[in-house]
Design a protein around this motif. Sequence first.
Motif, PDB file in Angstrom:
ATOM      1  N   GLY B  46       0.800  -1.207   0.000  1.00 46.56           N
ATOM      2  CA  GLY B  46       0.000   0.000   0.000  1.00 46.56           C
ATOM      3  C   GLY B  46       0.832   1.256   0.000  1.00 46.56           C
ATOM      4  N   ARG B  47       0.116   2.351  -0.035  1.00 52.71           N
ATOM      5  CA  ARG B  47       0.770   3.640   0.106  1.00 52.71           C
ATOM      6  C   ARG B  47      -0.098   4.545   0.974  1.00 52.71           C
ATOM      7  N   GLY B  48       0.544   5.429   1.696  1.00 55.78           N
ATOM      8  CA  GLY B  48      -0.147   6.425   2.486  1.00 55.78           C
ATOM      9  C   GLY B  48      -0.095   7.756   1.756  1.00 55.78           C
ATOM     10  N   SER B  49       0.123   8.809   2.506  1.00 54.86           N
ATOM     11  CA  SER B  49       0.035  10.146   1.907  1.00 54.86           C
ATOM     12  C   SER B  49       1.354  10.648   1.310  1.00 54.86           C
ATOM     13  N   GLN B  50       2.474   9.909   1.509  1.00 51.14           N
ATOM     14  CA  GLN B  50       3.738  10.389   0.915  1.00 51.14           C
ATOM     15  C   GLN B  50       3.695  10.239  -0.601  1.00 51.14           C
ATOM     16  N   PRO B  51       4.268  11.239  -1.307  1.00 47.50           N
ATOM     17  CA  PRO B  51       4.374  11.087  -2.768  1.00 47.50           C
ATOM     18  C   PRO B  51       5.258   9.889  -3.114  1.00 47.50           C
ATOM     19  N   ALA B  52       4.992   9.272  -4.265  1.00 43.56           N
ATOM     20  CA  ALA B  52       5.788   8.128  -4.718  1.00 43.56           C
ATOM     21  C   ALA B  52       7.253   8.543  -4.802  1.00 43.56           C
ATOM     22  N   ARG B  58      20.428   0.024 -11.633  1.00 43.45           N
ATOM     23  CA  ARG B  58      21.237  -0.185 -12.848  1.00 43.45           C
ATOM     24  C   ARG B  58      20.972   0.888 -13.890  1.00 43.45           C
ATOM     25  N   GLY B  59      20.897   2.120 -13.410  1.00 39.73           N
ATOM     26  CA  GLY B  59      20.772   3.239 -14.334  1.00 39.73           C
ATOM     27  C   GLY B  59      19.351   3.536 -14.787  1.00 39.73           C
ATOM     28  N   GLU B  60      18.422   2.624 -14.477  1.00 33.15           N
ATOM     29  CA  GLU B  60      17.024   2.867 -14.857  1.00 33.15           C
ATOM     30  C   GLU B  60      16.297   3.518 -13.691  1.00 33.15           C
ATOM     31  N   GLU B  61      15.540   4.567 -13.985  1.00 38.14           N
ATOM     32  CA  GLU B  61      14.734   5.161 -12.930  1.00 38.14           C
ATOM     33  C   GLU B  61      13.407   4.399 -12.787  1.00 38.14           C
ATOM     34  N   TYR B  62      12.997   4.128 -11.560  1.00 36.94           N
ATOM     35  CA  TYR B  62      11.684   3.522 -11.368  1.00 36.94           C
ATOM     36  C   TYR B  62      11.047   4.136 -10.127  1.00 36.94           C
ATOM     37  N   THR B  63       9.764   3.938  -9.988  1.00 35.56           N
ATOM     38  CA  THR B  63       9.024   4.566  -8.899  1.00 35.56           C
ATOM     39  C   THR B  63       8.586   3.509  -7.893  1.00 35.56           C
ATOM     40  N   VAL B  64       8.990   3.701  -6.635  1.00 38.71           N
ATOM     41  CA  VAL B  64       8.515   2.825  -5.564  1.00 38.71           C
ATOM     42  C   VAL B  64       7.261   3.460  -5.010  1.00 38.71           C
ATOM     43  N   ASP B  65       6.134   2.882  -5.298  1.00 41.16           N
ATOM     44  CA  ASP B  65       4.941   3.526  -4.754  1.00 41.16           C
ATOM     45  C   ASP B  65       4.104   2.615  -3.872  1.00 41.16           C
TER      46      ASP B  65
ATOM     47  N   SER C  38      -4.056   7.467  -0.956  1.00 36.39           N
ATOM     48  CA  SER C  38      -3.736   6.360  -0.046  1.00 36.39           C
ATOM     49  C   SER C  38      -4.557   5.122  -0.396  1.00 36.39           C
ATOM     50  N   LEU C  39      -3.914   3.980  -0.421  1.00 32.91           N
ATOM     51  CA  LEU C  39      -4.651   2.746  -0.731  1.00 32.91           C
ATOM     52  C   LEU C  39      -3.907   1.531  -0.236  1.00 32.91           C
ATOM     53  N   THR C  40      -4.655   0.437  -0.066  1.00 31.02           N
ATOM     54  CA  THR C  40      -4.092  -0.863   0.294  1.00 31.02           C
ATOM     55  C   THR C  40      -4.523  -1.864  -0.767  1.00 31.02           C
ATOM     56  N   VAL C  41      -3.567  -2.669  -1.230  1.00 35.48           N
ATOM     57  CA  VAL C  41      -3.780  -3.578  -2.359  1.00 35.48           C
ATOM     58  C   VAL C  41      -3.553  -5.021  -1.908  1.00 35.48           C
ATOM     59  N   SER C  42      -4.430  -5.937  -2.301  1.00 35.61           N
ATOM     60  CA  SER C  42      -4.227  -7.369  -2.033  1.00 35.61           C
ATOM     61  C   SER C  42      -4.463  -8.165  -3.311  1.00 35.61           C
ATOM     62  N   ASN C  43      -3.772  -9.286  -3.431  1.00 38.97           N
ATOM     63  CA  ASN C  43      -4.034 -10.232  -4.516  1.00 38.97           C
ATOM     64  C   ASN C  43      -5.146 -11.170  -4.080  1.00 38.97           C
ATOM     65  N   VAL C  44      -6.186 -11.260  -4.908  1.00 38.52           N
ATOM     66  CA  VAL C  44      -7.314 -12.125  -4.584  1.00 38.52           C
ATOM     67  C   VAL C  44      -7.680 -12.903  -5.851  1.00 38.52           C
TER      68      VAL C  44
END
Lengths: 123, 123, 123
Positions: B46-52, B58-65, C38-44
């Motif tokens: 999940g994610r809360g209120s913080q921005p991704a 390895r040089g590739e940008e990706y988003t942990v969200d 904000s969200l929570t994700v599950s595999n179902v």
Amino acid sequence: MSDTDLPNDGGIKLVMAIIRPDKLADVKTALAEVGAPSLTVSNVSGRGSQPAKKSQWRGEEYTVDLHQKVKVECIVAEIPAEDVVDAIADAAHTGEKGDGKVFILPVESAVQVRTGKTGRDAV
Amino acid sequence: MSDTDLPNDGGIKLVMAIIRPDKLADVKTALAEVGAPSLTVSNVSGRGSQPAKKSQWRGEEYTVDLHQKVKVECIVAEIPAEDVVDAIADAAHTGEKGDGKVFILPVESAVQVRTGKTGRDAV
Amino acid sequence: MSDTDLPNDGGIKLVMAIIRPDKLADVKTALAEVGAPSLTVSNVSGRGSQPAKKSQWRGEEYTVDLHQKVKVECIVAEIPAEDVVDAIADAAHTGEKGDGKVFILPVESAVQVRTGKTGRDAV
Ligand SMILES: Nc1ncnc2c1ncn2[C@@H]1O[C@H](COP(=O)(O)OP(=O)(O)OP(=O)(O)O)[C@@H](O)[C@H]1O
Ligand SMILES: Nc1ncnc2c1ncn2[C@@H]1O[C@H](COP(=O)(O)OP(=O)(O)OP(=O)(O)O)[C@@H](O)[C@H]1O
Ligand SMILES: Nc1ncnc2c1ncn2[C@@H]1O[C@H](COP(=O)(O)OP(=O)(O)OP(=O)(O)O)[C@@H](O)[C@H]1O
Ligand SMILES: [Mg+2]
Ligand SMILES: [Mg+2]
Ligand SMILES: [Mg+2]
């Protein structure tokens, strides 16, 4: 739904059951037979009221306190939630400790994504 | 439950918490201590209120969200839901962003599958 | 939230959606755009109203009756739950059977673990 089915109290309900994994097939059949074939299944683990059990593995003591279970969720509107609960509880029953629980929660509204239908027709 | 415990408002409640995975053991202990040892656990993200957060690999940008979390669900009747919420929130607290949330939902009924008990006695 | 946003009915709500896994990215974007990131994700896995489908594999007949889905849960207070439902349903829509459902459940209270904030401020 046939004319002889009783209406429920008018509300949409979420029937949430925690059952033994090897009872899922029987519960699916029971739900289809009671006219509520739609369901969502998740893998969960849990414990009930039994104290944690101490076991040994290669001489090391460890505690088994979470058991694999399956969560079944059925949102229902036309079929009385109590009938769905009874169908699940019958099908999930073995008589041994660990058979699980079934809960009913209120649902305020529903939307079917494909059609945009809302309310009881969306369930 | 001891005589000095306060009753809850009479309703059955679902306490649903989203916590850090490495706080699960402490939360289980806290629940047992408050007299509500039964629980169901699921792996969620999940994610809360913080921005991704943008990262590089390895040089590739990706988003942990989405962050790995654990969902803990406790249905309670005899023990006040607020006490259960407090026990979980205390045990899950680190003070860093991402500690999680605890919610209370109403539950209308309950069945214990093995015994067929219903209502507060089934929880 | 801007001044022009409508308040909801004052209650905290759980918006629970079952969607296609490959629609999760679009749903996350839509939620962020509507102000409810904000969200929570599950595999179902699950089934809707279609009858189970018989298939063949190496000459053996088997029944495909549970399809992989993703459950998305958003607890909201400031943003009207209906806006969140609409954002999810729009983003998850393909028009083919199996697009999923979105439900709203009442939530009685909330705590943010890090801060100890309660109620609408905790969501
Ligand atoms: N009060 C509860 N809150 C959350 N989950 C529960 C609760 N009670 C049971 N469960 C879930 O259901 C599963 C099975 O519970 P179980 O059947 O062992 O309940 P029990 O009350 O101990 O009954 P029994 O004495 O028949 O074993 C648990 O592993 C847990 O996942
Ligand atoms: N409103 C919400 N709806 C659904 N899930 C939520 C919500 N808020 C938090 N969560 C779940 O809880 C997890 C932890 O949230 P988190 O503690 O980061 O909340 P937060 O509001 O950002 O607080 P903090 O500022 O302390 O990080 C998230 O990854 C998500 O799974
Ligand atoms: N009443 C319900 N209760 C629990 N889960 C449901 C229910 N209806 C749908 N789901 C979940 O949503 C998923 C997708 O459902 P689906 O979109 O196929 O619903 P449907 O009513 O059959 O609509 P459609 O005709 O558009 O396929 C299912 O696999 C299941 O996980
Ligand atoms: Mg037990
Ligand atoms: Mg956060
Ligand atoms: Mg379908």
